[in-house]
Design an enzyme around this catalytic site. Structure first.
Site, PDB file in Angstrom:
ATOM      1  N   GLN A 186       0.826  -1.220   0.000  1.00 60.30           N
ATOM      2  CA  GLN A 186       0.000   0.000   0.000  1.00 60.30           C
ATOM      3  C   GLN A 186       0.849   1.254   0.000  1.00 60.30           C
ATOM      4  O   GLN A 186       0.305   2.366   0.003  1.00 60.30           O
ATOM      5  CB  GLN A 186      -0.912   0.028   1.240  1.00 60.30           C
ATOM      6  CG  GLN A 186      -1.916  -1.080   1.307  1.00 60.30           C
ATOM      7  CD  GLN A 186      -2.956  -0.998   0.207  1.00 60.30           C
ATOM      8  OE1 GLN A 186      -3.116   0.029  -0.455  1.00 60.30           O
ATOM      9  NE2 GLN A 186      -3.680  -2.080  -0.006  1.00 60.30           N
ATOM     10  N   LYS A 234      -1.577  -2.890  -7.558  1.00 64.41           N
ATOM     11  CA  LYS A 234      -2.010  -1.774  -6.715  1.00 64.41           C
ATOM     12  C   LYS A 234      -1.324  -0.473  -7.130  1.00 64.41           C
ATOM     13  O   LYS A 234      -1.626   0.583  -6.596  1.00 64.41           O
ATOM     14  CB  LYS A 234      -1.705  -2.095  -5.249  1.00 64.41           C
ATOM     15  CG  LYS A 234      -2.559  -3.246  -4.709  1.00 64.41           C
ATOM     16  CD  LYS A 234      -2.347  -3.431  -3.229  1.00 64.41           C
ATOM     17  CE  LYS A 234      -2.774  -4.785  -2.733  1.00 64.41           C
ATOM     18  NZ  LYS A 234      -4.217  -4.903  -2.506  1.00 64.41           N
ATOM     19  N   CYS A 277      -8.845  -8.165   4.963  1.00 64.21           N
ATOM     20  CA  CYS A 277      -7.748  -9.113   5.215  1.00 64.21           C
ATOM     21  C   CYS A 277      -6.888  -8.670   6.385  1.00 64.21           C
ATOM     22  O   CYS A 277      -5.669  -8.863   6.383  1.00 64.21           O
ATOM     23  CB  CYS A 277      -6.879  -9.312   3.979  1.00 64.21           C
ATOM     24  SG  CYS A 277      -7.752 -10.082   2.634  1.00 64.21           S
TER      25      CYS A 277
END
Ligand SMILES: Cc1ncc(COP(=O)(O)O)c(C=O)c1O
Lengths: 148, 420
Positions: free
Chosen positions: B216, B239, B377
């Site tokens: 991230q 991502k 998650c």
């Protein structure tokens, strides 16, 4: 907005805010836990069955409006039903929320308020979690039922 | 729970034109349920710019062939393109050399690779692996599996009510038994940015290697692995505007060299006989079998795209969006942010009094607004905050204030529908 209103009918809000038969049961002779790992919904179903008839049924847990209302409506509907009738209801209910065709809805009564789920495939598991858990309880399957 | 502190405004970077950049993402032009798509599920996966779509397309149309094994022209072209992508990834992370870049399927595979290969060689009964309470399942389960195999155990650093790591407590967990520290750079459930540089310094002073999960982080924060001085850094291509099934494991060369291979097969060997196999050099030792060639090439294009847009400019733009959204959330009664760290990136996780996140998700979808609902998650994070799930909006470079306005309007609709 229209099919949203169809999904979230007043009866569903009512059962979400004030779930019926929402408690444990000390003298239950069948119980099972269900879990939807996708959204974290948890439900535990308790049953008291005598001579093939559901004398009492209750539930505990936490979940979205659809799963809470579905569990609440299910407990209301099942009291006094035979096990055979319960299985049959599950089948009809399942067809109603998954099927492309409008199933024969006779005998579903209040459960029909959940028919809007059909338009929301992502929410079918919310509506059926309590029913799958009921099925496990009646078959004394002690593993936690998972929708995945 | 404290109220969210307003996030300080960063100055927008001149030349960053979000409306022009949006044109590069064809998927954003569509409508969902009759409403313009507002895509705010970027932490799950981001959309792809034409540059990436076309790079994959060109590979399949013009030079599809296997790499590292053919003398023919197409094979040479494919090999060159794939290795150029590796060099781009090395530059992107400021690795010392492309040898330190192992192409993988994603962050999950990278962590599994390290846990299996490094763990098998170095971790024994009684050893400890230090994690934090905000790890994604993919940075928990591989270590747990390693513990089961070796008899090592996990130690988990706590976080406070804002979702910040308790650093002093964390340090105490790192001791003589610690064989690995694995830490998320930016939390996918909370948005917290961890002080990874300080963590690495502390651990490495004690000769403990550190793996940083940057899944991230890389789309939002400039990463320099030499400056961080970490031993492993992992991320997923999908991502950061790249293809699914592509990803990077950065590893310090000396460590990668010392590690046994992960999987066996073609490409990872120099010679094979039934008596003995000699393994290939870095990074090929860790790349058994035909890789995701198109994916690797597409990832290279994605990194080029991000670099051209400018990570500093992207970060400033997203920060402004986050500040704007954070302020908007605080104006709506019954909304509570989960994750209010001072250092945050691009993630707005929230719960609504009286409305389950799953119901919020359905209603928002109806308004064309795509968010994620669930445990992301990160079930230990949900437990920490005593919520079964959250609703999460996450921003990318192509999101706008209008997107935030649409999100907030949809949130108000959800409140209306539920009468709360
Ligand atoms: C912080 C973090 N780590 C690891 C992963 C796993 O990434 P992937 O599923 O692409 O392997 C994710 C994905 O959600 C993540 O957010």
């Amino acid at each position: 907005m229209s099919d949203l209103r169809e999904l979230y009918q007043e009866v569903i809000f009512d059962h979400n805010r004030k779930p019926r038969n929402f408690h444990g049961m000390a003298n239950a002779n069948h119980a099972a836990e269900g879990y939807n790992p996708l959204c974290g919904d948890k439900v535990k179903i308790y049953l008291k069955v005598d001579n093939g008839v559901i004398g009492d049924v209750s539930f505990e847990g936490s979940g979205c409006a659809i799963s809470t209302a579905s569990a609440s409506l299910m407990t209301e509907t099942l009291k006094g039903r035979t096990l055979l009738e319960a299985e049959k209801l599950f089948e009809t209910f399942h067809t109603m929320v998954t099927g492309p065709e409008v199933a024969h809805l006779e005998n579903l009564g209040k459960l029909e308020v959940l028919c809007g789920v059909r338009e929301f495939p992502a929410r079918v598991k919310c509506a059926t979690l309590a029913w799958h858990t009921l099925h496990a309880a009646l078959h004394d399957d002690h593993h936690t039922v998972s929708t995945e | 729970m404290k109220m969210a502190e307003p996030v300080p405004l960063h100055k927008p970077v001149p030349g960053f034109d979000v409306y022009r950049l949006r044109e590069d993402f064809p998927i954003l032009r569509q409508r969902v349920h009759g409403k313009p798509l507002v895509y705010l599920d970027n932490a799950a996966t981001s959309q792809k710019p034409l540059a990436v779509i076309e790079a994959e397309d060109r590979y399949y149309r013009e030079y599809n062939s296997n790499i590292h094994r053919g003398v023919h022209t197409l094979s040479q072209q494919a090999t060159d393109a794939y290795e150029q992508a590796r060099a781009k990834a090395a530059r992107f992370l400021n690795a010392r050399s492309p040898k330190e870049i192992v192409f993988v399927r994603g962050a999950t595979e990278a962590i599994n690779l390290v846990a299996a290969a490094f763990g098998r060689a170095r971790v024994k009964e009684g050893d400890e692996i230090v994690l934090t309470a905000m790890e994604h399942h993919s940075n928990i389960v591989p270590w747990q599996m390693l513990c089961e195999q070796t008899g090592a155990r996990l130690r988990v650093a706590s976080i406070n009510d804002d979702g910040e790591l308790l650093f002093e407590e964390y340090k105490k967990l790192i001791g003589p038994r610690t064989k690995m520290v694995a830490v998320v750079h930016v939390s996918n459930a909370l948005g917290s940015i961890n002080p990874v540089k300080e963590i690495v310094r502390y651990a490495r002073e004690r000769e403990v290697p550190v793996l940083v999960d940057g899944a991230q982080a890389v789309p939002h924060v400039k990463v320099d692995v030499q400056d961080l001085d970490c031993d492993f850094y992992v991320f997923s291509g999908h991502k950061i505007y790249g293809p699914t099934g592509s990803g990077v494991l950065y590893g310090r060369e000396a460590l990668l060299k010392a590690m046994p291979p992960y999987q066996g097969g073609g490409d990872m060997i120099l010679t094979v006989s039934f008596e003995k196999t000699t393994y290939n050099e870095l990074p090929y030792k860790f790349e058994a079998g035909t890789p995701n060639i198109a994916g690797g090439i597409g990832l290279g294009a994605a990194l080029d795209y991000v670099t051209a847009a400018g990570l500093d400019a992207i970060a400033a733009h997203e920060h402004e969006l986050l500040a704007y959204a954070t302020a908007a959330v605080s104006e709506v009664s019954g909304l509570r942010l989960i994750g209010t760290a001072k250092e945050k990136a691009s993630i707005l996780s929230f719960v609504m009094e009286g409305v389950h996140p799953h119901d919020i998700g359905t209603i928002l979808d109806h308004e064309g607004v795509a968010i994620r609902t669930g445990h992301h998650c990160a079930m230990p994070v949900m437990d920490r905050f005593h919520v079964p799930a959250t609703a999460r909006a996450s921003f990318a470079l192509y999101n706008t204030k209008e997107d935030v306005d649409a999100l907030m309007a949809a949130v108000r609709t959800a409140k209306e529908v539920f009468g709360v």
